[in-house]
Scaffold this motif. Structure first.
Motif, PDB file in Angstrom:
ATOM      1  N   LEU A  16     -19.087  13.181  -1.031  1.00  0.00           N
ATOM      2  CA  LEU A  16     -20.152  14.820  -1.269  1.00  0.00           C
ATOM      3  C   LEU A  16     -20.978  14.963  -2.847  1.00  0.00           C
ATOM      4  N   ASP A  17     -20.125  14.555  -3.442  1.00  0.00           N
ATOM      5  CA  ASP A  17     -20.577  13.086  -4.933  1.00  0.00           C
ATOM      6  C   ASP A  17     -22.099  13.123  -4.865  1.00  0.00           C
ATOM      7  N   TYR A  46     -16.517   2.593   1.800  1.00  0.00           N
ATOM      8  CA  TYR A  46     -17.061   3.030   0.657  1.00  0.00           C
ATOM      9  C   TYR A  46     -17.992   2.221   0.738  1.00  0.00           C
ATOM     10  N   PHE A  65     -11.737  11.324   4.957  1.00  0.00           N
ATOM     11  CA  PHE A  65     -10.833  12.284   4.154  1.00  0.00           C
ATOM     12  C   PHE A  65     -10.309  11.128   2.605  1.00  0.00           C
ATOM     13  N   ASP A  66     -10.320  10.205   3.302  1.00  0.00           N
ATOM     14  CA  ASP A  66     -10.075   9.721   1.760  1.00  0.00           C
ATOM     15  C   ASP A  66     -11.454   9.528   0.640  1.00  0.00           C
ATOM     16  N   ILE A  67     -12.016   9.094   1.553  1.00  0.00           N
ATOM     17  CA  ILE A  67     -13.470   9.353   0.154  1.00  0.00           C
ATOM     18  C   ILE A  67     -14.292  10.498   0.557  1.00  0.00           C
ATOM     19  N   SER A  68     -13.861  11.486   0.732  1.00  0.00           N
ATOM     20  CA  SER A  68     -15.076  12.879   1.292  1.00  0.00           C
ATOM     21  C   SER A  68     -14.966  13.233  -0.352  1.00  0.00           C
ATOM     22  N   ASP A  69     -14.350  13.463  -1.281  1.00  0.00           N
ATOM     23  CA  ASP A  69     -14.708  13.732  -2.804  1.00  0.00           C
ATOM     24  C   ASP A  69     -15.483  12.763  -2.721  1.00  0.00           C
ATOM     25  N   LYS A  70     -15.465  11.945  -2.700  1.00  0.00           N
ATOM     26  CA  LYS A  70     -16.928  11.101  -3.064  1.00  0.00           C
ATOM     27  C   LYS A  70     -18.115  10.710  -2.478  1.00  0.00           C
TER      28      LYS A  70
END
Ligand code: SF4
Ligand code: SF4
Ligand code: SF4
Length: 247
Positions: free
Chosen positions: A26-27, A140, A19-24
């Motif tokens: 998905l990007d 990550y 969850f901490d790196i979810s945006d990255k």
């Protein structure tokens, strides 16, 4: 790239790093097919990478981890439970029947393996991410490296190196228990940076000098604390348990 995130015997804490790196994630176009903690629809098919949290603690889990391995190009364990049996592997050094009957009034309904073991006891593991919990930055590093076809760079050296680079005064010299010389770096020397000892949640380096650090602990008057710490987060790590099995 198709990803699966799986949970076995664990507290779920390591999965939170996703969850901490979810945006990255998905990007860069990761497709997360299986992640029960995060989504209600899950597909169990072929995976480019499977991330596995938790130790193998029941017969069903033993079957499932083998199925995951068959479906995965790479299988990566995340956290002390999956890498080393976790806190729950403290039971491996006790009388299993006695533990069952002291916890459950009707233990005949419990389907549990006698020992809580690391995933690598059952299937081949391509990479371990250490910690309790794992560090999202390391997660990550791993996913991006694999995406780019590189070998992930995770430190194999002891925590002391990371600690000294930060300029921390040594808490062991100042009289606090610290396992930094025998365990892997990667947490940023978190605890010594706040003047606290390290209890070794990242688990041992490949060839730790456990004997010498144990002697230092005794000389400093910590009693049997060293043994107690080794039988905690990473109790059933191969390096530690060989020590017990040798006696
Ligand atoms: S390694 Fe620690 S944080 Fe991760 S699942 Fe196990 S107990 Fe929880
Ligand atoms: S505080 Fe711990 S990690 Fe830091 S140098 Fe001392 S023994 Fe090593
Ligand atoms: S300093 Fe030790 S106990 Fe603290 S987070 Fe790092 S490895 Fe874990």
């Amino acid at each position: 790239m198709r990803i699966g995130v799986f949970k076995f015997a664990s507290c779920d804490g390591c999965q939170i790093a996703f969850f901490d790196i979810s945006d990255k994630l998905l990007d860069i176009g990761f497709q997360i097919d299986y992640f029960v903690e995060a989504q209600s629809e899950n597909i169990f098919d072929n995976f480019d990478i499977s991330f596995v949290e938790g130790s193998i603690s029941t017969p069903d889990q033993e079957d499932f981890i083998k199925k995951i391995r068959e479906k995965s190009k790479k299988l990566i364990t995340i956290g002390a439970c999956a890498d080393s049996g976790g806190i729950q592997s403290i039971r491996n050094f006790m009388d299993f029947g006695q533990i069952l009957s002291s916890v459950y009034p009707s233990s005949e309904y419990i389907k549990s393996l006698e020992k809580s073991k690391p995933v690598s006891d059952y299937v081949d593991v391509d990479l371990e991410i250490r910690g309790c919990p794992i560090n999202p930055h390391q997660l990550y590093e791993v996913v991006v490296s694999l995406y780019l076809g590189k070998t992930p760079s995770l430190p194999q050296y002891p925590l002391c190196l990371e600690c000294k680079r930060k300029g921390n005064p040594c808490v062991l010299v100042l009289g606090k228990p610290c396992l930094g010389s025998v365990i892997k770096a990667g947490c940023g020397a978190l605890c010594p940076s706040f003047n606290a000892g390290c209890y070794g949640c990242y688990g041992p380096v490949e060839k730790p000098n456990l004997y010498s650090l144990g002697e230092i602990f005794r000389e400093k008057g910590f009693g049997d604390l060293f043994e107690k710490i080794l039988t905690s987060f990473n109790a059933y790590n191969r390096v530690y348990r060989e020590r017990y099995e040798k006696g």
